[in-house]
Enzyme design. Sequence first.
Site, short mmCIF file in Angstrom:
data_model
loop_
_atom_site.label_atom_id
_atom_site.label_comp_id
_atom_site.label_asym_id
_atom_site.label_seq_id
_atom_site.Cartn_x
_atom_site.Cartn_y
_atom_site.Cartn_z
N CYS A 1 0.87 -1.18 0.00
CA CYS A 1 0.00 0.00 0.00
C CYS A 1 0.90 1.23 0.00
O CYS A 1 1.74 1.39 0.92
CB CYS A 1 -0.85 -0.03 1.27
SG CYS A 1 -1.87 1.43 1.52
N CYS B 1 -0.90 3.95 -6.51
CA CYS B 1 -1.77 3.30 -5.53
C CYS B 1 -2.00 1.88 -6.05
O CYS B 1 -2.31 1.70 -7.24
CB CYS B 1 -3.09 4.05 -5.40
SG CYS B 1 -4.37 3.16 -4.49
#
Length: 296
Positions: A80, A205
């Site tokens: 992440c 992302c």
Amino acid sequence: MLPIESSDSDFIGVFDSGIGGLSVLQALRAEMPHERFIYWADSGYAPYGERSDAFVIERCHFITQQLLAKGTVKAIVVACNTATAVAIEELRASYPHLPFIGVEPALKPALAQTQTMRVGVMGTHGTLRSSRFEKLRQMVLTEASPKSCEFVVQACQGLALAIEQQTEKAANDTQALTALCAQYVHSMGAFGSQSKQIDTLVLGCTHYVFAQDILRQLVGPDVTIISTGEAVAKQTHRLMTEATLRHQSTPETGLVQLWTTGSLQAIQAAAKRWLDLTADHCHQVLAFNANSETRG
Ligand code: DGL
């Protein structure tokens, strides 16, 4: 770091705010098919990119504790960008003997690739406002000097969540997701290989990888789209080998367990769609008492 003894039941922990990190897990499994992986999707607490740093740091500590409680963890991949930007230094300081591998927007590979010297970067607010991202941007620009490059940075509020929600819809039900992607792509400017156009797009992302087909349609065939899953998988493999943590045994396929703090159906759908894993690999953590778990 000192070499650590490794046994066949050891595993690599991987986590994300939700299903986005499955794009990294895909690459990890391709790179190290004999390793065991335990993946934590914190979908009950997503999106991280729109939360405070303190909230994300607290979740990252909690998840690390939960992974440690499941057995011997050889390393943790923070799959992440937002959690890496906000929490990885804290995690490394808190668990000095546990290797943490993070992901960050691939600015350097993008700079090596671009011809027009205009690079688009899509990410969450959390990642793009972080001091870690600003340091990375400055470092890459300094290394590139005297050449200069413009990074056209776009925070994509709501996009990770839309991708989470899309998982449970039919694969061709992409109207809402396409509209959101179009909004962000258009606000970055013109894409293409002509001078002054953006010719390289960084997916900052891990969720956005699952919207790559839509983004490709929007930016056109001449634009290079860069994500980080493969590079992170190679880096993790290198680290496992250097620290003699690599899985030693037979060529059978490694086991994978997926845990979620969100919906069991959603992780099952994502596991099937993106990793071709059956529902029995998926388990749910009960949100109100993380110690009582239900098996999927
Ligand atoms: N997948 C995450 C990232 O790479 C976080 C998305 C979110 O929860 O906002 O940044």
